[in-house]
Structures are given as C-alpha cells and as structure tokens.
Design a protein around this motif. Structure first.
Motif, PDB file in Angstrom:
ATOM      1  N   PHE A 133       1.020  -1.298   0.116  1.00  0.00           N
ATOM      2  CA  PHE A 133      -0.068   0.142   0.013  1.00  0.00           C
ATOM      3  C   PHE A 133       0.930   1.327   0.018  1.00  0.00           C
ATOM      4  CE2 PHE A 133      -2.870   3.178   1.841  1.00  0.00           C
ATOM      5  CZ  PHE A 133      -3.873   3.119   1.182  1.00  0.00           C
ATOM      6  N   ALA A 134       2.057   1.108   0.720  1.00  0.00           N
ATOM      7  CA  ALA A 134       2.845   2.337   0.633  1.00  0.00           C
ATOM      8  C   ALA A 134       3.387   2.682  -0.587  1.00  0.00           C
ATOM      9  CB  ALA A 134       3.899   2.203   2.009  1.00  0.00           C
ATOM     10  N   THR A 135       3.937   1.547  -0.952  1.00  0.00           N
ATOM     11  CA  THR A 135       4.774   1.779  -2.197  1.00  0.00           C
ATOM     12  C   THR A 135       4.070   2.154  -3.655  1.00  0.00           C
ATOM     13  OG1 THR A 135       6.786   0.409  -1.436  1.00  0.00           O
ATOM     14  CG2 THR A 135       6.588   0.738  -3.819  1.00  0.00           C
ATOM     15  N   ASN A 136       3.068   1.066  -3.898  1.00  0.00           N
ATOM     16  CA  ASN A 136       2.262   1.050  -5.002  1.00  0.00           C
ATOM     17  C   ASN A 136       1.136   2.349  -5.016  1.00  0.00           C
ATOM     18  OD1 ASN A 136       3.624  -1.061  -5.457  1.00  0.00           O
ATOM     19  ND2 ASN A 136       1.958  -2.796  -5.304  1.00  0.00           N
ATOM     20  N   HIS A 137       0.626   2.698  -3.674  1.00  0.00           N
ATOM     21  CA  HIS A 137      -0.321   3.711  -3.759  1.00  0.00           C
ATOM     22  C   HIS A 137       0.066   4.993  -3.143  1.00  0.00           C
ATOM     23  CE1 HIS A 137      -4.082   5.966  -3.460  1.00  0.00           C
ATOM     24  NE2 HIS A 137      -4.064   6.084  -2.101  1.00  0.00           N
ATOM     25  N   LEU A 138       0.634   5.041  -1.769  1.00  0.00           N
ATOM     26  CA  LEU A 138       0.846   6.115  -1.236  1.00  0.00           C
ATOM     27  C   LEU A 138       1.985   6.991  -1.766  1.00  0.00           C
ATOM     28  CD1 LEU A 138       0.199   5.191   2.514  1.00  0.00           C
ATOM     29  CD2 LEU A 138      -1.356   6.364   1.056  1.00  0.00           C
ATOM     30  N   GLY A 139       3.001   6.292  -2.488  1.00  0.00           N
ATOM     31  CA  GLY A 139       4.318   6.876  -3.018  1.00  0.00           C
ATOM     32  C   GLY A 139       3.877   7.649  -4.189  1.00  0.00           C
ATOM     33  N   HIS A 140       2.899   7.014  -5.063  1.00  0.00           N
ATOM     34  CA  HIS A 140       2.563   7.544  -6.127  1.00  0.00           C
ATOM     35  C   HIS A 140       1.608   8.914  -5.891  1.00  0.00           C
ATOM     36  CE1 HIS A 140       3.888   3.866  -8.443  1.00  0.00           C
ATOM     37  NE2 HIS A 140       4.763   5.010  -9.107  1.00  0.00           N
ATOM     38  N   PHE A 141       0.844   8.439  -4.821  1.00  0.00           N
ATOM     39  CA  PHE A 141      -0.256   9.558  -4.784  1.00  0.00           C
ATOM     40  C   PHE A 141       0.482  10.661  -4.236  1.00  0.00           C
ATOM     41  CE2 PHE A 141      -2.465  11.926  -1.263  1.00  0.00           C
ATOM     42  CZ  PHE A 141      -3.855  12.110  -1.951  1.00  0.00           C
ATOM     43  N   GLN A 142       1.754  10.769  -3.241  1.00  0.00           N
ATOM     44  CA  GLN A 142       2.451  11.824  -3.000  1.00  0.00           C
ATOM     45  C   GLN A 142       3.346  12.462  -4.229  1.00  0.00           C
ATOM     46  OE1 GLN A 142       5.049  11.200   0.722  1.00  0.00           O
ATOM     47  NE2 GLN A 142       6.481  12.743  -0.095  1.00  0.00           N
ATOM     48  N   LEU A 143       3.549  11.787  -4.918  1.00  0.00           N
ATOM     49  CA  LEU A 143       4.504  12.188  -6.297  1.00  0.00           C
ATOM     50  C   LEU A 143       3.583  12.916  -7.131  1.00  0.00           C
ATOM     51  CD1 LEU A 143       7.011  12.055  -8.051  1.00  0.00           C
ATOM     52  CD2 LEU A 143       5.965   9.854  -9.039  1.00  0.00           C
ATOM     53  N   ALA A 144       2.257  12.475  -7.294  1.00  0.00           N
ATOM     54  CA  ALA A 144       1.222  13.236  -8.202  1.00  0.00           C
ATOM     55  C   ALA A 144       0.954  14.627  -7.584  1.00  0.00           C
ATOM     56  CB  ALA A 144      -0.001  12.302  -8.448  1.00  0.00           C
ATOM     57  N   ALA A 145       0.792  14.489  -6.024  1.00  0.00           N
ATOM     58  CA  ALA A 145       0.459  15.779  -5.433  1.00  0.00           C
ATOM     59  C   ALA A 145       1.421  17.059  -5.538  1.00  0.00           C
ATOM     60  CB  ALA A 145       0.329  15.485  -3.971  1.00  0.00           C
ATOM     61  N   GLY A 146       2.900  16.312  -5.643  1.00  0.00           N
ATOM     62  CA  GLY A 146       3.780  17.424  -5.600  1.00  0.00           C
ATOM     63  C   GLY A 146       4.030  17.869  -6.949  1.00  0.00           C
ATOM     64  N   LEU A 147       3.630  17.125  -8.126  1.00  0.00           N
ATOM     65  CA  LEU A 147       3.786  17.313  -9.388  1.00  0.00           C
ATOM     66  C   LEU A 147       2.638  18.206 -10.106  1.00  0.00           C
ATOM     67  CD1 LEU A 147       5.567  14.088 -10.493  1.00  0.00           C
ATOM     68  CD2 LEU A 147       6.731  16.378 -10.368  1.00  0.00           C
ATOM     69  N   TRP A 148       1.536  18.314  -9.241  1.00  0.00           N
ATOM     70  CA  TRP A 148       0.363  18.888  -9.600  1.00  0.00           C
ATOM     71  C   TRP A 148       0.451  20.292 -10.382  1.00  0.00           C
ATOM     72  CZ3 TRP A 148      -3.777  16.318 -10.278  1.00  0.00           C
ATOM     73  CH2 TRP A 148      -4.978  16.832 -10.631  1.00  0.00           C
ATOM     74  N   PRO A 149       1.241  21.235  -9.926  1.00  0.00           N
ATOM     75  CA  PRO A 149       1.625  22.451 -10.505  1.00  0.00           C
ATOM     76  C   PRO A 149       1.979  22.216 -12.108  1.00  0.00           C
ATOM     77  CG  PRO A 149       2.483  22.723  -8.262  1.00  0.00           C
ATOM     78  CD  PRO A 149       1.997  21.308  -8.609  1.00  0.00           C
ATOM     79  N   ALA A 150       2.972  21.310 -12.257  1.00  0.00           N
ATOM     80  CA  ALA A 150       3.597  20.774 -13.477  1.00  0.00           C
ATOM     81  C   ALA A 150       2.442  20.378 -14.408  1.00  0.00           C
ATOM     82  CB  ALA A 150       4.944  20.110 -13.376  1.00  0.00           C
ATOM     83  N   LEU A 151       1.665  19.561 -13.852  1.00  0.00           N
ATOM     84  CA  LEU A 151       0.596  18.986 -14.689  1.00  0.00           C
ATOM     85  C   LEU A 151      -0.505  19.781 -15.257  1.00  0.00           C
ATOM     86  CD1 LEU A 151       0.095  15.680 -12.477  1.00  0.00           C
ATOM     87  CD2 LEU A 151       0.836  15.559 -14.840  1.00  0.00           C
ATOM     88  N   LYS A 152      -0.834  20.856 -14.369  1.00  0.00           N
ATOM     89  CA  LYS A 152      -1.690  21.829 -14.612  1.00  0.00           C
ATOM     90  C   LYS A 152      -1.144  22.680 -15.932  1.00  0.00           C
ATOM     91  CE  LYS A 152      -3.638  24.260 -11.447  1.00  0.00           C
ATOM     92  NZ  LYS A 152      -4.033  24.897 -10.185  1.00  0.00           N
ATOM     93  N   LYS A 153       0.353  22.981 -15.566  1.00  0.00           N
ATOM     94  CA  LYS A 153       1.298  23.889 -16.666  1.00  0.00           C
ATOM     95  C   LYS A 153       0.838  23.273 -18.070  1.00  0.00           C
ATOM     96  CE  LYS A 153       4.669  25.929 -14.997  1.00  0.00           C
ATOM     97  NZ  LYS A 153       6.127  26.081 -14.822  1.00  0.00           N
ATOM     98  N   ALA A 154       0.824  21.912 -18.033  1.00  0.00           N
ATOM     99  CA  ALA A 154       0.885  21.106 -19.472  1.00  0.00           C
ATOM    100  C   ALA A 154      -0.615  21.500 -20.196  1.00  0.00           C
ATOM    101  CB  ALA A 154       1.042  19.689 -19.286  1.00  0.00           C
ATOM    102  N   ASN A 155      -1.420  21.708 -19.577  1.00  0.00           N
ATOM    103  CA  ASN A 155      -2.853  22.030 -20.031  1.00  0.00           C
ATOM    104  C   ASN A 155      -3.126  20.812 -21.201  1.00  0.00           C
ATOM    105  OD1 ASN A 155      -5.141  23.701 -20.841  1.00  0.00           O
ATOM    106  ND2 ASN A 155      -4.301  24.523 -22.615  1.00  0.00           N
ATOM    107  N   GLY A 156      -3.438  19.833 -20.542  1.00  0.00           N
ATOM    108  CA  GLY A 156      -3.738  18.705 -21.343  1.00  0.00           C
ATOM    109  C   GLY A 156      -2.643  17.443 -21.073  1.00  0.00           C
ATOM    110  N   ALA A 157      -2.534  17.176 -19.546  1.00  0.00           N
ATOM    111  CA  ALA A 157      -1.915  16.273 -18.976  1.00  0.00           C
ATOM    112  C   ALA A 157      -2.677  14.871 -18.691  1.00  0.00           C
ATOM    113  CB  ALA A 157      -1.178  16.784 -17.820  1.00  0.00           C
ATOM    114  N   ARG A 158      -1.884  13.804 -18.839  1.00  0.00           N
ATOM    115  CA  ARG A 158      -2.459  12.614 -18.311  1.00  0.00           C
ATOM    116  C   ARG A 158      -1.766  11.993 -17.344  1.00  0.00           C
ATOM    117  NH1 ARG A 158      -5.126   9.648 -23.790  1.00  0.00           N
ATOM    118  NH2 ARG A 158      -5.976  11.637 -24.835  1.00  0.00           N
TER     119      ARG A 158
END
Length: 327
Positions: A133-158
């Motif tokens: 749970f920690a590696t497969n989910h929570l690690g990626h959850f934290q990663l995506a949260a931190g990268l959110w500003p860059a995902l928004k900047k892409a204006n069409g991220a997946r």
C-alpha cells in the motif's frame, strides 16, 4: 451497491485494437516532440518498453530510479532520457525529486506510475504502513500531489495509474489497511494496493478535469517480468510461467497473457490516444476501456469496488491524511 448509470464512460469504445496490439502499434505515427513524461519503474519490464516507445517518438522521458546503475544499463542507447533518483517508499526522497522537477519550471504532460511491488512478505515502513500500500499507492499519491503544478501547466496532462486484474483479490479494508490486526495475505495485500491504484485514477480525474488533467487506470495483462521476483518456483509453475527446465517463460497466449510489448500497449494508448480525448477516470485493458463485471464473474473487466466514486473519495481523504499531502 455501485450505480453503474453514474459511470457511463466505463464501457468499451471498441477501439479497433486488442490483446495482441503492441505499444508501438498503439502509439502509431504520433510525434511526441516537446512532450515531457515521468515514468516510475521506467527502466524495467513494462515501464522500460513504455519509456522506449515514447522516447523514440520524441518525448523527453524522465526515469527516476532507486538503483541508478541498473537503470543506466537498461536505458543505454535510448534517446531523450533523463535519469533521476527516487525511492517511492521514502517520503523525503519523493519530496526531493519533486522539488528538483518543479525547479526546472517545465510542464509535465505525462505521469506514468508504473513502479510497484508484488506478493512480498509482510513489511511495514517507518510510518507503520504496509509495504504494498505504501509503495504502490501512497508513494505515487504523494508524487502526483507534488507534481500537480507541472501537470496543470501542461494544459492537457494525463496520469496513468498501473493497476492490475489483481484488484479482484481485495477491496480496500479501511478498518485495517496495514495488517496490524488481521492475518497477512500477500496476494490480498497486493490486490488491495491495485484497487487503490484504480480508485486513485477515479478521484484524480474528477479533481483534475477542470485543469485539463485526465487520469486512467490500466491493467496491462499477465506478463512474466521482474515484478514476479518474489514468487517461488512452485508459484510460477502453478501459473504456467516455468518451462520444463525451470526457466521463466511467457505463458500460453490468450487475451490475458502477453509479451512485454503487448503488455505496454494499453499504457501507451491511455497516455497518448486521441480516442480518449474528453474521457478519464476509467479502468482500461486490452487497449480499450474495460467492462464492469460482477464480483464473482469469471470474465475479465473491472470489479465495481475498484471504480466506486464513494470509495475513491474516502481513499483520497485518507491518503492525504497518511501522507500529510494536499493537492
């Protein structure tokens, strides 16, 4: 009971592809020049094939790795690769990686969460969280949260969340996520984490749509890769994944068992296909959106608990609490 009428997009679109489609075929002739992708686990198995296909199509692919030497050897000769350092089981490592990427001021067009562990013995991290749970989910959850500003900047991220048909082995046990009180079952623990990966895509897509960020969960198929390194020979033999000489092999081909290029096809399709424009929050397999099938059905498809909006919202709130992370 899941109201399927609330999930009209979770149904096949008859993409024209299928279980024998390769990642290269799923990409087609698309030119990805100017696109930036981060692929966790991008130097092994399905992640490596995804990295190769996207990088050779012109994308800049950032591959974070725990073991740089192994990653360097695997990625040697591929164009457009940036090698980074990341340990998804270490929150400080995740934060450091995020800070380095955000400091580059680049947009992030594709976040592909392909790293993971499977069927490992019971282990808790320093926070007391069960390792799947920690590696497969929570690690990626934290990663995506931190990268959110860059995902928004892409204006069409997946954002692509690598789930598995293994989600059928367990729903989320919110009463004892981390096996502090119940007997440990390595397959149920893996299944719970794969359900979490699918639910993550459901809620992330809901929250990201306004910023043109869409999310997809992917079941790649059954492929013998390094992910199975913790399985015994007896377990692999029962799966049909050992030959008479005791060597690992591709199992008999069907719609479920695949080569690595075939297994990466649905990942690449979800990351790049115009067929999915305006869609998101769905679970995909065999290069199409999967059907919803009942809990005990022998057929493929996604089980209702892995796409339930209420469970997704509950898991999201809990994940924010456990990681101390807010999107």
């Amino acid at each position: 009971m899941l109201n399927q009428k609330k999930l009209p997009q979770q149904a096949p679109i008859h993409s024209g592809y299928g279980p024998r489609t390769t990642a290269q075929e799923a990409l087609g002739n698309q030119d990805l020049s100017g696109k930036i992708a981060i692929i966790t686990g991008g130097y092994s198995g399905l992640g490596l094939e995804t990295t190769r296909v996207l990088a050779e199509a012109g994308a800049t692919v950032i591959v974070p790795a725990r073991t740089r030497e192994k990653a360097e050897a695997a990625l040697k000769g591929l164009p457009n690769i940036e090698l980074e350092t990341l340990d998804l089981s270490d929150p400080r490592s995740i934060d450091a990686f995020v800070q380095r990427f955000i400091a580059s001021r680049r947009p992030l067009h594709l976040l592909i969460n392909a790293a993971g562990i499977m069927a490992v013995p019971l282990k808790h991290d320093a926070r007391g969280f069960e390792s799947h749970f920690a590696t497969n989910h929570l690690g990626h959850f934290q990663l995506a949260a931190g990268l959110w500003p860059a995902l928004k900047k892409a204006n069409g991220a997946r954002v692509i969340s690598l789930s598995s048909r293994g989600h059928r082995m367990s729903d989320i046990d919110f009463a004892d996520l981390h096996y502090h009180h119940r007997a440990y079952d390595k397959w149920a623990a893996y299944g719970q984490s794969k359900t979490a990966n699918a639910l993550f895509a459901v809620e992330l897509d809901k929250r990201g749509t306004a910023d043109n960020i869409r999310a997809f969960a992917v079941h790649p198929g059954t492929i013998v890769t390094d992910l199975a390194r913790h399985l015994s020979d007896e377990e692999l033999k029962a799966m049909g994944a050992l030959d008479e000489q005791g060597q690992r092999r591709i199992m008999e081909y069907n719609n479920e068992t695949k080569t690595i290029p075939e297994g990466a096809a649905t990942i690449v399709w979800c990351a790049t296909s115009e067929q999915l424009a305006g869609k998101g929050g769905v679970y995909c397999e065999n290069v199409d959106i999967a059907e919803i099938n009942p809990v005990n059905a022998p057929t493929p498809g996604v089980r209702p608990w892995a796409i339930d909006p209420q469970s997704a919202e509950r898991l999201w709130a809990l994940s924010e609490e456990l990681t101390g992370t807010k999107f």
